[in-house]
Design a protein around this motif. Structure first.
Motif, PDB file in Angstrom:
ATOM      1  N   SER A 271       0.765  -1.188   0.225  1.00  0.00           N
ATOM      2  CA  SER A 271       0.100  -0.126  -0.087  1.00  0.00           C
ATOM      3  C   SER A 271       0.997   1.250  -0.236  1.00  0.00           C
ATOM      4  N   VAL A 272       0.209   2.520  -0.407  1.00  0.00           N
ATOM      5  CA  VAL A 272       1.160   3.556  -0.695  1.00  0.00           C
ATOM      6  C   VAL A 272       0.519   4.737   0.125  1.00  0.00           C
ATOM      7  N   PHE A 273       1.578   5.374   0.913  1.00  0.00           N
ATOM      8  CA  PHE A 273       1.180   6.521   1.609  1.00  0.00           C
ATOM      9  C   PHE A 273       1.073   7.764   0.681  1.00  0.00           C
ATOM     10  N   ALA A 274       0.181   8.517   0.933  1.00  0.00           N
ATOM     11  CA  ALA A 274      -0.192   9.806   0.095  1.00  0.00           C
ATOM     12  C   ALA A 274      -0.231  11.094   0.853  1.00  0.00           C
ATOM     13  N   ARG A 275       0.021  12.230   0.275  1.00  0.00           N
ATOM     14  CA  ARG A 275      -0.094  13.248   1.004  1.00  0.00           C
ATOM     15  C   ARG A 275      -1.534  13.948   0.550  1.00  0.00           C
ATOM     16  N   LYS A 276      -2.166  14.377   1.522  1.00  0.00           N
ATOM     17  CA  LYS A 276      -3.547  15.024   1.532  1.00  0.00           C
ATOM     18  C   LYS A 276      -3.439  16.552   1.769  1.00  0.00           C
ATOM     19  N   ASN A 277      -3.512  17.153   0.518  1.00  0.00           N
ATOM     20  CA  ASN A 277      -3.183  18.663   0.844  1.00  0.00           C
ATOM     21  C   ASN A 277      -4.228  19.512   1.216  1.00  0.00           C
ATOM     22  N   TYR A 278      -4.069  20.235   2.379  1.00  0.00           N
ATOM     23  CA  TYR A 278      -5.433  21.135   2.507  1.00  0.00           C
ATOM     24  C   TYR A 278      -4.813  22.125   3.737  1.00  0.00           C
ATOM     25  N   PHE A 279      -5.276  23.408   3.479  1.00  0.00           N
ATOM     26  CA  PHE A 279      -4.612  24.272   4.631  1.00  0.00           C
ATOM     27  C   PHE A 279      -5.632  24.334   5.786  1.00  0.00           C
ATOM     28  N   TYR A 280      -4.951  24.233   7.053  1.00  0.00           N
ATOM     29  CA  TYR A 280      -5.888  24.389   8.199  1.00  0.00           C
ATOM     30  C   TYR A 280      -4.756  24.664   9.197  1.00  0.00           C
ATOM     31  N   PRO A 281      -5.259  25.846  10.103  1.00  0.00           N
ATOM     32  CA  PRO A 281      -4.384  26.180  11.030  1.00  0.00           C
ATOM     33  C   PRO A 281      -3.887  25.007  12.086  1.00  0.00           C
ATOM     34  N   ASP A 282      -4.616  24.021  12.230  1.00  0.00           N
ATOM     35  CA  ASP A 282      -4.137  22.732  13.210  1.00  0.00           C
ATOM     36  C   ASP A 282      -3.452  21.770  12.445  1.00  0.00           C
ATOM     37  N   LEU A 283      -3.018  22.090  11.351  1.00  0.00           N
ATOM     38  CA  LEU A 283      -2.349  21.105  10.402  1.00  0.00           C
ATOM     39  C   LEU A 283      -0.803  21.556  10.078  1.00  0.00           C
ATOM     40  N   PRO A 284       0.021  21.422  10.723  1.00  0.00           N
ATOM     41  CA  PRO A 284       1.185  22.390  10.625  1.00  0.00           C
ATOM     42  C   PRO A 284       1.931  21.824   9.343  1.00  0.00           C
ATOM     43  N   LYS A 285       1.717  20.682   8.847  1.00  0.00           N
ATOM     44  CA  LYS A 285       2.559  20.369   7.660  1.00  0.00           C
ATOM     45  C   LYS A 285       1.704  20.812   6.479  1.00  0.00           C
ATOM     46  N   GLY A 286       0.590  21.056   6.591  1.00  0.00           N
ATOM     47  CA  GLY A 286      -0.284  21.638   5.313  1.00  0.00           C
ATOM     48  C   GLY A 286      -0.835  20.413   4.553  1.00  0.00           C
ATOM     49  N   TYR A 287      -0.612  19.277   5.071  1.00  0.00           N
ATOM     50  CA  TYR A 287      -0.924  17.840   4.486  1.00  0.00           C
ATOM     51  C   TYR A 287      -0.911  16.985   5.608  1.00  0.00           C
ATOM     52  N   GLN A 288      -1.954  16.153   5.399  1.00  0.00           N
ATOM     53  CA  GLN A 288      -2.017  14.804   6.323  1.00  0.00           C
ATOM     54  C   GLN A 288      -1.343  13.539   5.335  1.00  0.00           C
ATOM     55  N   ILE A 289      -0.465  12.831   6.069  1.00  0.00           N
ATOM     56  CA  ILE A 289       0.034  11.789   5.564  1.00  0.00           C
ATOM     57  C   ILE A 289      -0.987  10.497   5.498  1.00  0.00           C
ATOM     58  N   SER A 290      -1.654  10.359   4.400  1.00  0.00           N
ATOM     59  CA  SER A 290      -2.717   9.259   4.413  1.00  0.00           C
ATOM     60  C   SER A 290      -2.575   8.175   3.370  1.00  0.00           C
ATOM     61  N   GLN A 291      -3.642   7.541   2.875  1.00  0.00           N
ATOM     62  CA  GLN A 291      -3.367   6.610   1.854  1.00  0.00           C
ATOM     63  C   GLN A 291      -4.532   6.976   1.086  1.00  0.00           C
ATOM     64  N   ALA A 292      -4.411   6.758  -0.404  1.00  0.00           N
ATOM     65  CA  ALA A 292      -5.372   7.104  -1.407  1.00  0.00           C
ATOM     66  C   ALA A 292      -5.744   6.158  -2.433  1.00  0.00           C
ATOM     67  N   ASP A 293      -4.781   6.014  -3.495  1.00  0.00           N
ATOM     68  CA  ASP A 293      -5.379   5.054  -4.604  1.00  0.00           C
ATOM     69  C   ASP A 293      -5.101   3.648  -4.033  1.00  0.00           C
ATOM     70  N   CYS A 294      -3.819   3.508  -3.412  1.00  0.00           N
ATOM     71  CA  CYS A 294      -3.576   2.162  -2.879  1.00  0.00           C
ATOM     72  C   CYS A 294      -3.706   2.138  -1.208  1.00  0.00           C
ATOM     73  N   PRO A 295      -4.863   1.731  -0.781  1.00  0.00           N
ATOM     74  CA  PRO A 295      -5.111   1.818   0.565  1.00  0.00           C
ATOM     75  C   PRO A 295      -4.713   0.530   1.249  1.00  0.00           C
ATOM     76  N   LEU A 296      -4.517   0.292   2.284  1.00  0.00           N
ATOM     77  CA  LEU A 296      -3.910  -0.837   3.285  1.00  0.00           C
ATOM     78  C   LEU A 296      -4.965  -2.132   2.940  1.00  0.00           C
ATOM     79  N   ALA A 297      -6.047  -1.622   2.940  1.00  0.00           N
ATOM     80  CA  ALA A 297      -6.959  -2.901   2.591  1.00  0.00           C
ATOM     81  C   ALA A 297      -8.418  -2.330   1.995  1.00  0.00           C
ATOM     82  N   THR A 298      -9.235  -3.478   1.524  1.00  0.00           N
ATOM     83  CA  THR A 298     -10.254  -3.168   0.573  1.00  0.00           C
ATOM     84  C   THR A 298     -11.375  -4.201   0.924  1.00  0.00           C
ATOM     85  N   GLY A 299     -12.774  -3.886   0.914  1.00  0.00           N
ATOM     86  CA  GLY A 299     -13.462  -5.231   0.996  1.00  0.00           C
ATOM     87  C   GLY A 299     -14.040  -5.456   2.433  1.00  0.00           C
TER      88      GLY A 299
END
Ligand code: ADP
Ligand code: MG
Ligand code: ZN
Length: 475
Positions: free
Chosen positions: A76-104
């Motif tokens: 599975s692949v980690f992905a940056r989820k970009n958005y601006f919010y004051p409580d999000l110091p990096k300006g993105y969350q490290i998440s998973q998008a197209d290749c998530p850990l699990a499906t079904g």
């Protein structure tokens, strides 16, 4: 237009994993610490700081996916989820998008229906904006930033508010028994966003959905869905249209209102996280994880009803908490009698815990001690009435149940001579009943046994008393 409308619901659930440290740094995840205490260059997003994936978070996420019957992907692949919010110091969350850990996978409801799981992925929490601490200002607490979460996205297969509630309760139970999270809505370790739409019964296509946030209890999820569904229906019936939109539930007024910001058309500009390699899970490791998966409550209930003959209601009560289920399981195993164990745990033990508000893990009558007591009853050494007296003593007396019973003169008397002595006394004290019984009125046997039990202060072995009485009547 009028007629029947159908509710369509899909849930998105965020669950905080029970790790000691954050997802991509070594900061503690403890709840309720002074603001910004649990931070470091990584979760503060200082330049040059690099994330390191928490192996325990991966393990718990995989366990959750397996508990839901999902397919865990070897890569599975980690992905940056970009958005601006004051409580999000990096300006993105490290998440998973197209290749998530699990499906079904699916959540199984008590009524036998299933709600499909679309996907389950790993991500991190954001910090917390506090609007009510300083007048006219917003404070930021980054203790929560970087805490590991899984997001579970459900299929739009739910058709009523009650089914949504049942699905969440079942999901919570699975995650609790799998040991992956505290799943507490109050502490924010379980958060639910509910997507809802309405369509005329019989229509096959889905209509536009709205997403309700700020839901802080399962009953509020149900309430908010009813309100929002009614609004969709009223809008359609008035000739209006529903646009995809984020709604907020207000628990104080029990109302749903539109969020101020127009969400729904977010462009998160996802791209693969360059600071973390793809997550590769070896088959052997996955097999080890699967083998370590504890038995889930639905399976335990099914086993108890078939092997021990417990009722569905009793089995469900015994899986109210992980600790209660474990206690029952130990008593059942130690006595080899699941039915007797259930009767004791649901009866005397539950009443005792209720009375003092004691946690079962701190209860003085441990599973082994209760099992020893049950064994005394089964072996004929103690009547069930006397056993209840011994049980009460055991709550404050660490002595073995047999020692307590002996010391307090509660051991069952099965000795023929002693029993005959009591029967003789009863015979003399109740001549009318004795004569009628001896004359063939067998229904009086129960009355006479009762007299003997009373005379023996509950110690006489009732089975033997019955035998001796019957023998006397026919002699
Ligand atoms: P997005 O990626 O924009 O969040 P998804 O397709 O992932 O959209 O859907 C998010 C959630 O919304 C899922 O839980 C899904 O089941 C639910 N959902 C999608 N379409 C509908 C609909 N028409 N009505 C109700 N719920 C829906
Ligand atoms: Mg979504
Ligand atoms: Zn940190």
């Amino acid at each position: 237009m009028s007629g029947a409308w159908e509710m369509v619901v899909g849930l998105e659930v965020h669950v905080q994993l029970k790790t000691r440290t954050k997802a991509y740094c070594a900061c503690p995840t403890s709840f309720g610490d002074p603001p910004n205490r649990n931070t470091c260059p990584v979760c503060l997003a200082l330049p040059g700081a690099l994330p390191v994936l928490n192996a325990h978070a991966v393990e718990l996420a995989v366990r959750a996916a397996m508990a839901l019957g999902a397919t865990v992907h070897p890569v599975s692949v980690f992905a940056r989820k970009n958005y601006f919010y004051p409580d999000l110091p990096k300006g993105y969350q490290i998440s998973q998008a197209d290749c998530p850990l699990a499906t079904g996978g699916a959540v199984e409801l008590p009524d036998g229906s299933c709600v499909g799981v679309t996907r389950l992925h790993l991500e991190e929490d954001a910090g917390k904006s506090i609007h009510d601490r300083f007048a006219g200002m917003t404070a930021i607490d980054l203790n929560r930033a970087g805490v590991p979460l899984i997001e579970i996205v459900g299929e739009p297969e739910i058709r009523s508010a009650a089914q949504a509630g049942a699905c969440l309760r079942a999901l919570r139970e699975v995650l609790l028994f799998a040991g992956v999270s505290d799943v507490s809505m109050e502490e924010g370790s379980l958060r639910v966003d509910a997507n809802v739409s309405a369509r005329p019964a019989g229509e096959t296509a889905f209509r536009s959905r709205t997403e309700i946030k700020n839901l802080n209890s399962f009953s509020n999820v149900e309430r908010a869905l009813e309100l929002e569904f009614a609004r969709h229906v009223a809008t359609y019936e008035g000739g209006g249209t529903i646009h995809q939109q984020t709604m907020l539930f207000d628990a104080a007024t029990q109302t749903v209102r539109a969020a101020r910001s127009k969400e729904g058309s977010h462009d998160y500009r996802y791209f693969p996280e360059p600071d973390l390699p793809p997550l590769v899970l070896e088959t052997s490791w996955l097999e080890t994880q699967r083998a370590a998966l504890p038995e889930l409550p639905a399976a335990a209930r099914a086993r108890w009803t078939s092997a021990f003959g417990l009722s569905a209601v009793d089995a469900a009560t015994l899986t109210a908490t992980v600790e209660l289920a474990a206690y029952f399981e130990q008593v059942a195993a130690a006595t080899g009698d699941g039915k007797a164990a259930a009767n004791w745990v649901l009866g005397e033990v539950a009443a005792a815990l209720n009375e003092t508000g004691t946690a079962i893990t701190a209860f003085a009558v441990t599973p082994d001690r209760l099992a020893a007591l049950i064994a005394l009853v089964k072996g004929g050494g103690l009547s069930s009435t006397a056993a209840k007296t011994v049980f009460q003593t055991m709550r404050t007396d660490a002595a073995a149940p047999a020692a307590i019973a002996e010391r307090d003169g509660l051991l069952q008397v099965g000795d023929d001579d002693a029993l005959r002595g009591w029967i003789d006394e009863v015979w003399a004290e109740h001549p009318a009943e004795a004569a009628r019984y001896a004359g063939g009125e067998t229904k009086l046997q129960g009355v006479l046994v009762g007299f003997v039990m009373k005379k023996s202060k509950g110690r006489a072995d009732p089975k033997k008393v019955n035998q001796l009485l019957a023998a006397r009547a026919t002699s």
